[in-house]
Design a protein around this motif. Sequence first.
Motif, PDB file in Angstrom:
ATOM      1  N   ASN A 178      30.766  -1.559   4.660  1.00  0.00           N
ATOM      2  CA  ASN A 178      30.561  -2.529   5.739  1.00  0.00           C
ATOM      3  C   ASN A 178      30.105  -3.895   5.224  1.00  0.00           C
ATOM      4  O   ASN A 178      29.963  -4.831   6.005  1.00  0.00           O
ATOM      5  N   ALA A 179      29.901  -4.039   3.906  1.00  0.00           N
ATOM      6  CA  ALA A 179      29.525  -5.339   3.348  1.00  0.00           C
ATOM      7  C   ALA A 179      30.614  -6.379   3.579  1.00  0.00           C
ATOM      8  O   ALA A 179      30.331  -7.578   3.672  1.00  0.00           O
ATOM      9  N   PHE A 180      31.869  -5.935   3.683  1.00  0.00           N
ATOM     10  CA  PHE A 180      32.985  -6.863   3.797  1.00  0.00           C
ATOM     11  C   PHE A 180      33.311  -7.235   5.244  1.00  0.00           C
ATOM     12  O   PHE A 180      34.257  -8.001   5.471  1.00  0.00           O
ATOM     13  N   ASP A 181      32.560  -6.719   6.207  1.00  0.00           N
ATOM     14  CA  ASP A 181      32.839  -7.064   7.594  1.00  0.00           C
ATOM     15  C   ASP A 181      32.741  -8.578   7.783  1.00  0.00           C
ATOM     16  O   ASP A 181      31.692  -9.191   7.575  1.00  0.00           O
ATOM     17  N   GLY A 182      33.846  -9.206   8.141  1.00  0.00           N
ATOM     18  CA  GLY A 182      33.868 -10.650   8.360  1.00  0.00           C
ATOM     19  C   GLY A 182      34.014 -11.476   7.103  1.00  0.00           C
ATOM     20  O   GLY A 182      33.994 -12.713   7.175  1.00  0.00           O
ATOM     21  N   ILE A 183      34.159 -10.835   5.948  1.00  0.00           N
ATOM     22  CA  ILE A 183      34.285 -11.560   4.683  1.00  0.00           C
ATOM     23  C   ILE A 183      35.594 -11.163   4.010  1.00  0.00           C
ATOM     24  O   ILE A 183      35.887  -9.973   3.850  1.00  0.00           O
ATOM     25  N   GLU A 184      36.398 -12.163   3.595  1.00  0.00           N
ATOM     26  CA  GLU A 184      37.618 -11.909   2.854  1.00  0.00           C
ATOM     27  C   GLU A 184      37.714 -12.897   1.690  1.00  0.00           C
ATOM     28  O   GLU A 184      37.128 -13.987   1.722  1.00  0.00           O
ATOM     29  N   TYR A 185      38.457 -12.507   0.672  1.00  0.00           N
ATOM     30  CA  TYR A 185      38.704 -13.394  -0.460  1.00  0.00           C
ATOM     31  C   TYR A 185      39.717 -14.461  -0.050  1.00  0.00           C
ATOM     32  O   TYR A 185      40.692 -14.159   0.648  1.00  0.00           O
ATOM     33  N   PRO A 186      39.497 -15.716  -0.419  1.00  0.00           N
ATOM     34  CA  PRO A 186      40.393 -16.803   0.016  1.00  0.00           C
ATOM     35  C   PRO A 186      41.780 -16.680  -0.603  1.00  0.00           C
ATOM     36  O   PRO A 186      41.932 -16.674  -1.829  1.00  0.00           O
ATOM     37  N   VAL A 187      42.781 -16.587   0.246  1.00  0.00           N
ATOM     38  CA  VAL A 187      44.152 -16.396  -0.211  1.00  0.00           C
ATOM     39  C   VAL A 187      44.668 -17.660  -0.892  1.00  0.00           C
ATOM     40  O   VAL A 187      44.453 -18.772  -0.414  1.00  0.00           O
ATOM     41  N   GLY A 188      45.330 -17.468  -2.025  1.00  0.00           N
ATOM     42  CA  GLY A 188      45.907 -18.596  -2.753  1.00  0.00           C
ATOM     43  C   GLY A 188      44.968 -19.242  -3.743  1.00  0.00           C
ATOM     44  O   GLY A 188      45.367 -20.155  -4.475  1.00  0.00           O
ATOM     45  N   SER A 189      43.732 -18.779  -3.810  1.00  0.00           N
ATOM     46  CA  SER A 189      42.761 -19.377  -4.718  1.00  0.00           C
ATOM     47  C   SER A 189      42.794 -18.674  -6.069  1.00  0.00           C
ATOM     48  O   SER A 189      43.018 -17.469  -6.152  1.00  0.00           O
ATOM     49  N   ILE A 190      42.547 -19.419  -7.138  1.00  0.00           N
ATOM     50  CA  ILE A 190      42.384 -18.802  -8.447  1.00  0.00           C
ATOM     51  C   ILE A 190      40.909 -18.573  -8.746  1.00  0.00           C
ATOM     52  O   ILE A 190      40.546 -18.132  -9.825  1.00  0.00           O
ATOM     53  N   HIS A 191      40.060 -18.882  -7.790  1.00  0.00           N
ATOM     54  CA  HIS A 191      38.617 -18.655  -7.915  1.00  0.00           C
ATOM     55  C   HIS A 191      38.144 -17.827  -6.728  1.00  0.00           C
ATOM     56  O   HIS A 191      37.142 -18.124  -6.099  1.00  0.00           O
ATOM     57  N   GLU A 192      38.890 -16.758  -6.437  1.00  0.00           N
ATOM     58  CA  GLU A 192      38.662 -16.026  -5.195  1.00  0.00           C
ATOM     59  C   GLU A 192      37.301 -15.365  -5.105  1.00  0.00           C
ATOM     60  O   GLU A 192      36.784 -15.131  -4.011  1.00  0.00           O
ATOM     61  N   ASP A 193      36.681 -15.065  -6.243  1.00  0.00           N
ATOM     62  CA  ASP A 193      35.395 -14.367  -6.191  1.00  0.00           C
ATOM     63  C   ASP A 193      34.208 -15.326  -6.027  1.00  0.00           C
ATOM     64  O   ASP A 193      33.163 -14.938  -5.496  1.00  0.00           O
ATOM     65  N   LEU A 194      34.356 -16.565  -6.454  1.00  0.00           N
ATOM     66  CA  LEU A 194      33.243 -17.510  -6.420  1.00  0.00           C
ATOM     67  C   LEU A 194      32.669 -17.718  -5.021  1.00  0.00           C
ATOM     68  O   LEU A 194      31.445 -17.671  -4.842  1.00  0.00           O
ATOM     69  N   PRO A 195      33.487 -17.931  -3.972  1.00  0.00           N
ATOM     70  CA  PRO A 195      32.913 -18.158  -2.645  1.00  0.00           C
ATOM     71  C   PRO A 195      32.584 -16.873  -1.884  1.00  0.00           C
ATOM     72  O   PRO A 195      32.117 -16.949  -0.746  1.00  0.00           O
ATOM     73  N   VAL A 196      32.813 -15.719  -2.496  1.00  0.00           N
ATOM     74  CA  VAL A 196      32.603 -14.452  -1.796  1.00  0.00           C
ATOM     75  C   VAL A 196      31.399 -13.680  -2.334  1.00  0.00           C
ATOM     76  O   VAL A 196      30.574 -13.174  -1.556  1.00  0.00           O
ATOM     77  N   THR A 197      31.263 -13.578  -3.651  1.00  0.00           N
ATOM     78  CA  THR A 197      30.238 -12.697  -4.213  1.00  0.00           C
ATOM     79  C   THR A 197      28.835 -13.096  -3.791  1.00  0.00           C
ATOM     80  O   THR A 197      28.000 -12.236  -3.477  1.00  0.00           O
ATOM     81  N   TYR A 198      28.535 -14.385  -3.744  1.00  0.00           N
ATOM     82  CA  TYR A 198      27.167 -14.761  -3.352  1.00  0.00           C
ATOM     83  C   TYR A 198      26.891 -14.410  -1.895  1.00  0.00           C
ATOM     84  O   TYR A 198      25.749 -14.101  -1.527  1.00  0.00           O
ATOM     85  N   LYS A 199      27.938 -14.412  -1.067  1.00  0.00           N
ATOM     86  CA  LYS A 199      27.750 -14.002   0.326  1.00  0.00           C
ATOM     87  C   LYS A 199      27.460 -12.507   0.424  1.00  0.00           C
ATOM     88  O   LYS A 199      26.612 -12.071   1.217  1.00  0.00           O
ATOM     89  N   LEU A 200      28.154 -11.716  -0.395  1.00  0.00           N
ATOM     90  CA  LEU A 200      27.902 -10.280  -0.413  1.00  0.00           C
ATOM     91  C   LEU A 200      26.500  -9.988  -0.926  1.00  0.00           C
ATOM     92  O   LEU A 200      25.791  -9.121  -0.386  1.00  0.00           O
TER      93      LEU A 200
END
Length: 342
Positions: A178-200
């Motif tokens: 349930n950590a990913f509820d409302g959170i997705e990796y940005p499509v088309g980005s080559i830095h997809e983890d940078l804006p997601v991991t800190y939110k998780l």
Amino acid sequence: MSTEPYRRDEASPLVSVVVPVYNIETLVEACVQSILGQSYAHLEIILVDDGSTDRSGSICEAIAQTDDRVRVLTKVNGGLSDARNHGIRHAVGALITCVDGDDMVARDYVAALMRPLIETDADLSSIGFLRVLEGYVDARTDTPDATYEFWPREVALERLFLQDGLTTSAWGKMYRSNAFDGIEYPVGSIHEDLPVTYKLVSRARAVAVINSVGYFYVQRRGSITGRADYGRRVEAVRFAEEAVEFCRLEEPTLVGAAKARAMMECAYIISQVPRLADLRDLDPVVPGTIRSYRGDVLRYRRTPKAQKLTALISFAGIGAVWSLMRVRSIASAARTTMRSTR
């Protein structure tokens, strides 16, 4: 995706392993076999064929015929983020871990990551990794007695921003579903983890960091000294700025740590420029961000020495930063080669 939270009294939860696959026919079988060989067997292995044009898809289908824990999802090519999001949405396990299809994991990778999520209130766990050359991976490593550290959320966020024992990579971690509820990796980005991991991490009550190597990041031959499209990497600065703004609003004591991460993203982009003379073509936001943040980075008392050195060197100009970062890059490549040939 399952929305049921993981219960600590559940001794053998189903773990979903999400594996994006795209045109890696020479590597994907070794990756999947390292997952099938896990010491913890209660798995669903989701192979997301992201529109491969080589034999990757057929290899995945053949593996699925040999083990009913494997599911193959086929989709139109949308990139790594899109494939990973697709796999997470279809996961039914109480716990989720991501493995890139060209990497490999140690035999106790899942067990080691799962253990602190059973024993503690941590909502996210992370394990160490090694960069290794293609063809030199021994993923039979066992880590049954691996110890782990328990970091409260604020500590984990700070160390994530300071790149101190916790990376932003999506792989090498385990999450409650349930950590990913409302959170997705940005499509088309080559830095997809940078804006997601800190939110998780910000959602977690705590993070457990396993003091062991369990993930092998496979560096393909010929690419270890290659330079990526540094122009596209400027989006990383925007993502890092978003993290600074997040801290201003939610974690004001960590603004200095977030600025250190933004500065180091800029330093990394500078390191990707192939020639010193090409620095004149660099997006001005990169040196501008370094100039804006270097003072705060130097004043932040827990900034690592290497990052403080980068901030100090920047006063001599971005050419000096380029030279420093290139030396570090060469040293990193040498360490990867040494690990792979021992």
